[in-house]
Design a protein around this motif. Structure first.
Motif, PDB file in Angstrom:
ATOM      1  N   TRP A  30      13.349   2.365 -10.049  1.00 28.37           N
ATOM      2  CA  TRP A  30      11.942   1.978 -10.170  1.00 28.37           C
ATOM      3  C   TRP A  30      11.771   0.802 -11.114  1.00 28.37           C
ATOM      4  O   TRP A  30      12.345   0.779 -12.207  1.00 28.37           O
ATOM      5  N   ASP A  34       6.676   0.072  -9.621  1.00 24.90           N
ATOM      6  CA  ASP A  34       6.861   1.400  -9.040  1.00 24.90           C
ATOM      7  C   ASP A  34       6.321   2.482  -9.966  1.00 24.90           C
ATOM      8  O   ASP A  34       5.692   3.444  -9.513  1.00 24.90           O
ATOM      9  N   ALA A  37       2.546   2.525  -9.879  1.00 27.04           N
ATOM     10  CA  ALA A  37       2.072   3.148  -8.640  1.00 27.04           C
ATOM     11  C   ALA A  37       2.193   4.663  -8.707  1.00 27.04           C
ATOM     12  O   ALA A  37       1.321   5.399  -8.225  1.00 27.04           O
ATOM     13  N   HIS A  38       3.269   5.158  -9.305  1.00 24.75           N
ATOM     14  CA  HIS A  38       3.452   6.602  -9.482  1.00 24.75           C
ATOM     15  C   HIS A  38       2.319   7.195 -10.309  1.00 24.75           C
ATOM     16  O   HIS A  38       1.754   8.246  -9.962  1.00 24.75           O
ATOM     17  N   MET A  41      -0.927   7.255  -8.326  1.00 25.28           N
ATOM     18  CA  MET A  41      -0.874   8.335  -7.335  1.00 25.28           C
ATOM     19  C   MET A  41      -1.102   9.685  -7.996  1.00 25.28           C
ATOM     20  O   MET A  41      -1.860  10.525  -7.494  1.00 25.28           O
ATOM     21  N   ARG A  42      -0.454   9.914  -9.107  1.00 28.25           N
ATOM     22  CA  ARG A  42      -0.559  11.196  -9.804  1.00 28.25           C
ATOM     23  C   ARG A  42      -2.001  11.518 -10.178  1.00 28.25           C
ATOM     24  O   ARG A  42      -2.437  12.672 -10.109  1.00 28.25           O
ATOM     25  N   ALA A  49       0.272  13.740  -5.034  1.00 22.00           N
ATOM     26  CA  ALA A  49       0.871  14.095  -6.325  1.00 22.00           C
ATOM     27  C   ALA A  49       1.586  15.433  -6.261  1.00 22.00           C
ATOM     28  O   ALA A  49       2.555  15.666  -6.991  1.00 22.00           O
ATOM     29  N   SER A  61       4.393  12.053  -0.469  1.00 13.00           N
ATOM     30  CA  SER A  61       4.204  11.489  -1.801  1.00 13.00           C
ATOM     31  C   SER A  61       4.810  10.098  -1.908  1.00 13.00           C
ATOM     32  O   SER A  61       4.177   9.154  -2.415  1.00 13.00           O
ATOM     33  N   GLU A  62       6.019   9.938  -1.389  1.00 10.70           N
ATOM     34  CA  GLU A  62       6.699   8.649  -1.481  1.00 10.70           C
ATOM     35  C   GLU A  62       6.002   7.592  -0.627  1.00 10.70           C
ATOM     36  O   GLU A  62       5.920   6.424  -1.015  1.00 10.70           O
ATOM     37  N   ARG A  65       2.942   6.518  -2.641  1.00  8.24           N
ATOM     38  CA  ARG A  65       3.326   5.703  -3.793  1.00  8.24           C
ATOM     39  C   ARG A  65       3.765   4.306  -3.362  1.00  8.24           C
ATOM     40  O   ARG A  65       3.383   3.300  -3.979  1.00  8.24           O
ATOM     41  N   THR A  66       4.530   4.233  -2.296  1.00  6.15           N
ATOM     42  CA  THR A  66       4.988   2.928  -1.803  1.00  6.15           C
ATOM     43  C   THR A  66       3.814   2.076  -1.347  1.00  6.15           C
ATOM     44  O   THR A  66       3.784   0.859  -1.585  1.00  6.15           O
ATOM     45  N   ALA A  69       2.003   0.702  -4.336  1.00  4.19           N
ATOM     46  CA  ALA A  69       2.767  -0.345  -5.012  1.00  4.19           C
ATOM     47  C   ALA A  69       2.543  -1.726  -4.406  1.00  4.19           C
ATOM     48  O   ALA A  69       2.885  -2.740  -5.028  1.00  4.19           O
TER      49      ALA A  69
END
Length: 209
Positions: A30, A34, A37-38, A41-42, A49, A61-62, A65-66, A69
């Motif tokens: 990351w 990245d 973005a995490h 998202m959280r 999340a 989730s990924e 997040r992507t 980003a």
């Protein structure tokens, strides 16, 4: 203390801007982008999340997040800096419990992702707040370790964890123990006392909750 969750959030946002989107972090694979973005998202996508902890939801989730980003980096950092009041993890009632350790660790992810870093001198009250949370994390992070692990923060207290067996000690300041127990052992200033085999195992094991 909620104010430490808030102060670490602001320090992290400032550092994210200073280092830029492509800066490395302690989170394997990351960049600063990245990580931002995490965090967005959280706080803002509870549907995604959940995948942080629930395996079957990890792919969703990924993807989220992507997608986040790809937003302009300054916009992402602004979203990190100002949590929505309705967030399940960052509303005024949940902020201290959910974010005191979270934002400290992610701030250190960016600080310690580059060469030349040094541990910060944290106020005692902040170390106490981190220790209260690190004790609970220790029991979860070390629950499958086949040893009796004494986790000691001199001047703050100690706790025991692990499933029993060989005696091992982890010794460090609360903030350093929090970093170690979150799976960032190589970047934590923690003393590990035990057999060479067990010490090596703890320094490389996949910890965290």
């Amino acid at each position: 203390m909620a104010r430490y969750a808030q102060s670490e959030r602001q320090l992290l946002a400032d550092l994210l801007i200073a280092v830029g989107p492509d800066a490395p972090t302690l989170c394997e694979g990351w960049t600063a982008r990245d990580l931002a973005a995490h965090l967005v998202m959280r706080e803002r996508r509870p549907d995604a999340a959940a995948g942080i902890l629930i395996g079957p939801l990890r792919r969703h989730s990924e993807r989220v997040r992507t997608s986040l980003a790809t937003r302009p980096y300054p916009e992402l950092v602004d979203m990190v800096r100002a949590a929505p009041w309705w967030s399940l993890v960052s509303n005024p009632l949940a902020d201290a419990a959910a974010n005191t350790m979270e934002f400290f660790i992610h701030h250190e992810d960016v600080r310690r992702g580059r060469p030349g870093w040094r541990p910060r001198e944290l106020p005692r009250e902040q170390q106490e707040a981190l220790w209260r949370r690190a004790k609970g994390v220790a029991r979860l992070a070390l629950r499958r370790v086949r040893a009796a692990v004494r986790v000691q923060a001199p001047g703050y207290g100690e706790t025991t964890a692990g499933s029993g067996g060989a005696q091992v000690r982890l010794v460090g300041a609360p903030g350093e123990l929090a970093i170690f127990l979150s799976g960032r052992q190589r970047a934590a200033r923690v003393q590990v006392d035990g057999t060479p085999e067990m010490a090596a195992f703890l320094r490389s094991a996949k910890l965290g909750v």
